[in-house]
Design an enzyme around this catalytic site. Structure first.
Site, PDB file in Angstrom:
ATOM      1  N   TYR A 164      42.771-139.566 -61.090  1.00  0.00           N
ATOM      2  CA  TYR A 164      42.690-140.330 -59.979  1.00  0.00           C
ATOM      3  C   TYR A 164      43.858-141.138 -59.971  1.00  0.00           C
ATOM      4  CZ  TYR A 164      40.392-143.810 -57.087  1.00  0.00           C
ATOM      5  OH  TYR A 164      40.063-145.030 -56.158  1.00  0.00           O
ATOM      6  N   LYS A 168      46.667-141.550 -57.123  1.00  0.00           N
ATOM      7  CA  LYS A 168      46.959-142.948 -56.322  1.00  0.00           C
ATOM      8  C   LYS A 168      48.262-143.403 -56.520  1.00  0.00           C
ATOM      9  CE  LYS A 168      42.922-143.631 -54.468  1.00  0.00           C
ATOM     10  NZ  LYS A 168      42.728-143.348 -53.171  1.00  0.00           N
ATOM     11  N   SER A 198      31.357-150.101 -53.348  1.00  0.00           N
ATOM     12  CA  SER A 198      30.915-148.805 -52.453  1.00  0.00           C
ATOM     13  C   SER A 198      30.342-147.777 -53.274  1.00  0.00           C
ATOM     14  CB  SER A 198      32.198-148.163 -51.755  1.00  0.00           C
ATOM     15  OG  SER A 198      32.870-147.673 -52.902  1.00  0.00           O
TER      16      SER A 198
HETATM   17  N1  NAD Z   1      35.853-149.184 -53.420  1.00  0.00           N
HETATM   18  C1  NAD Z   1      37.200-149.657 -54.388  1.00  0.00           C
HETATM   19  O1  NAD Z   1      37.054-150.690 -55.326  1.00  0.00           O
HETATM   20  C2  NAD Z   1      38.238-148.694 -54.205  1.00  0.00           C
HETATM   21  C3  NAD Z   1      39.141-149.194 -55.250  1.00  0.00           C
HETATM   22  C4  NAD Z   1      40.554-148.337 -55.237  1.00  0.00           C
HETATM   23  C5  NAD Z   1      40.610-147.535 -54.359  1.00  0.00           C
HETATM   24  N2  NAD Z   1      39.499-147.084 -53.315  1.00  0.00           N
HETATM   25  C6  NAD Z   1      39.883-146.242 -52.308  1.00  0.00           C
HETATM   26  O2  NAD Z   1      39.492-146.414 -51.224  1.00  0.00           O
HETATM   27  C7  NAD Z   1      38.897-145.185 -50.355  1.00  0.00           C
HETATM   28  C8  NAD Z   1      37.789-145.232 -49.842  1.00  0.00           C
HETATM   29  O3  NAD Z   1      36.522-145.405 -50.969  1.00  0.00           O
HETATM   30  P1  NAD Z   1      35.311-146.175 -50.851  1.00  0.00           P
HETATM   31  O4  NAD Z   1      35.317-147.031 -51.951  1.00  0.00           O
HETATM   32  O5  NAD Z   1      35.077-146.785 -49.446  1.00  0.00           O
HETATM   33  O6  NAD Z   1      34.245-144.940 -51.166  1.00  0.00           O
HETATM   34  P2  NAD Z   1      33.249-144.054 -50.356  1.00  0.00           P
HETATM   35  O7  NAD Z   1      32.588-142.845 -51.161  1.00  0.00           O
HETATM   36  O8  NAD Z   1      32.286-145.059 -49.789  1.00  0.00           O
HETATM   37  O9  NAD Z   1      34.047-143.640 -48.861  1.00  0.00           O
HETATM   38  C9  NAD Z   1      34.916-142.499 -49.235  1.00  0.00           C
HETATM   39  C10 NAD Z   1      34.505-141.499 -48.026  1.00  0.00           C
HETATM   40  O10 NAD Z   1      35.383-140.203 -47.829  1.00  0.00           O
HETATM   41  C11 NAD Z   1      34.613-139.282 -47.553  1.00  0.00           C
HETATM   42  N3  NAD Z   1      35.394-138.026 -47.995  1.00  0.00           N
HETATM   43  C12 NAD Z   1      35.270-137.630 -49.331  1.00  0.00           C
HETATM   44  N4  NAD Z   1      36.076-136.361 -49.370  1.00  0.00           N
HETATM   45  C13 NAD Z   1      36.369-136.087 -48.133  1.00  0.00           C
HETATM   46  C14 NAD Z   1      37.265-135.194 -47.686  1.00  0.00           C
HETATM   47  N5  NAD Z   1      37.628-133.929 -48.299  1.00  0.00           N
HETATM   48  N6  NAD Z   1      37.393-135.179 -46.320  1.00  0.00           N
HETATM   49  C15 NAD Z   1      36.960-136.119 -45.566  1.00  0.00           C
HETATM   50  N7  NAD Z   1      36.302-137.203 -45.972  1.00  0.00           N
HETATM   51  C16 NAD Z   1      35.873-137.242 -47.106  1.00  0.00           C
HETATM   52  C17 NAD Z   1      33.144-139.632 -48.419  1.00  0.00           C
HETATM   53  O11 NAD Z   1      32.459-138.680 -47.571  1.00  0.00           O
HETATM   54  C18 NAD Z   1      33.099-140.915 -47.978  1.00  0.00           C
HETATM   55  O12 NAD Z   1      32.341-141.419 -46.844  1.00  0.00           O
HETATM   56  C19 NAD Z   1      39.083-144.097 -51.385  1.00  0.00           C
HETATM   57  O13 NAD Z   1      40.432-143.422 -51.106  1.00  0.00           O
HETATM   58  C20 NAD Z   1      39.147-144.827 -52.764  1.00  0.00           C
HETATM   59  O14 NAD Z   1      39.762-144.046 -53.732  1.00  0.00           O
HETATM   60  C21 NAD Z   1      38.330-147.875 -53.551  1.00  0.00           C
END
Ligand code: NAD
Length: 302
Positions: A164, A168, A198
């Protein structure tokens, strides 16, 4: 501000918009008049399975509030299908938020090739594929806004997240070059490292943190970066819990060794303190500024 940042006649594609951050973005862009392509594969946190339910629920919520949205169930690995859906239904794509994500955490020692590949395919290959499909249309219309999603895990490292972290951080590099190549074409690209509660983070953060760090606290910055009035490009922002900040590279002033006289590993060891001394520093913002002191050391000015 609510009335200024409107997205009427703008088509906004958000990947992974069925839950978490993407869902919050989709609802807010729609509330501000955008036609939103709500893309979500609907699988589980580790990349298994698929379902139309997550994207459908967000589209229904937007429509129930009088907004305009289209569900897309393709994986981001099929980025051209997602962009084609936007073009077929709405005729253009103005904004792309690459947000879809999964986690397959494991210490590096135990990480399988599958853990590495799936995380690479969703985050990096997926962001590439969707952006690559949108790019010619943005170039042609002379307008585009792209937000990629990095992570503090990439910026700083995080135990159990080598896969990851790697992808990233790669998205920071992708964004930097998209910003350079888009600059003269009206295309702006930025990248965020969010922290929010999330389904991805509920396995990592305590419950109290998951409920306090609302995805809605990330959305205003993303909306800003995607607005027509925003001038920012190539920016990296860390944010969460209502706090937000810009991140930049900082490097020490460095040491100039005499290339004619030669220098050895021992000379480097002797100068270690100076190489790593940040009492003075600079903040290169482009490749030319980055190369200037190097070239100066061999008598070349840029
Ligand atoms: N939540 C955090 O603290 C955090 C921190 C750093 C980065 N992020 C990044 O933010 C983004 C959103 O994450 P989140 O926390 O809302 O998680 P989340 O799991 O709620 O949302 C991610 C969504 O992506 C969808 N998904 C997964 N694989 C997919 C694919 N191949 N094609 C289309 N859709 C797909 C999932 O079904 C899900 O609904 C991600 O890229 C995550 O890595 C989140």
């Amino acid at each position: 501000m609510d009335t200024q940042q409107r997205f009427d006649d703008k088509v906004v594609v958000i990947t992974g918009a069925g839950s978490g951050l993407g869902r919050s973005y989709a609802l807010e862009f729609a509330r501000r008049g955008a036609k939103v392509v709500v893309n979500d594969l609907g699988g589980d946190v580790t990349g298994g399975g698929k379902s139309s339910a997550a994207a459908d629920a967000v589209v229904q919520k937007i429509k129930a509030s009088g907004g305009e949205a289209l569900a897309s169930y393709d994986s981001v690995e099929d980025g051209d299908a997602i962009i084609q859906a936007a073009l077929d239904h709405y005729g253009r794509v103005d904004v792309l938020v690459n947000n879809a994500g999964i986690l397959r955490d494991s210490s590096f020692k135990n990480m399988s090739d599958k853990d590495w590949d799936l995380v690479y395919r969703v985050h990096l290959l997926g962001s590439y594929k969707v952006t690559k499909a949108a790019w010619p249309h943005m170039l042609e219309q002379g307008y585009g806004r792209i937000v990629n999603t990095a992570s503090g895990a990439g910026l700083y490292g995080s135990f159990g997240q080598a896969n990851y972290s790697a992808v990233k951080m790669a998205l920071v590099g992708l964004t930097n070059t998209l910003a350079v190549e888009g600059a003269a074409k009206g295309i702006q690209a930025n990248v965020i490292a969010p922290a929010a509660g999330s389904r991805l983070t509920e396995t990592v953060f305590p419950t109290e943190v998951v409920s306090a760090l609302k995805p809605e606290f990330i959305t205003p910055l993303v909306v800003n970066l995607c607005s027509e009035s925003c001038k920012e490009s190539g920016g990296l922002f860390e944010l969460g819990a209502g706090w937000m900040a810009k991140v930049r590279w900082q490097r020490s002033m460095g040491v100039n060794f005499d290339v004619k006289a030669g220098f050895s590993a021992e000379d480097v060891a002797e100068s270690w303190g100076e190489i790593c001394n940040f009492s003075e520093f600079d903040n290169p913002t482009n490749i030319s500024e980055s190369l200037t002191p190097l070239l100066k050391n061999v008598g070349i000015s840029f």
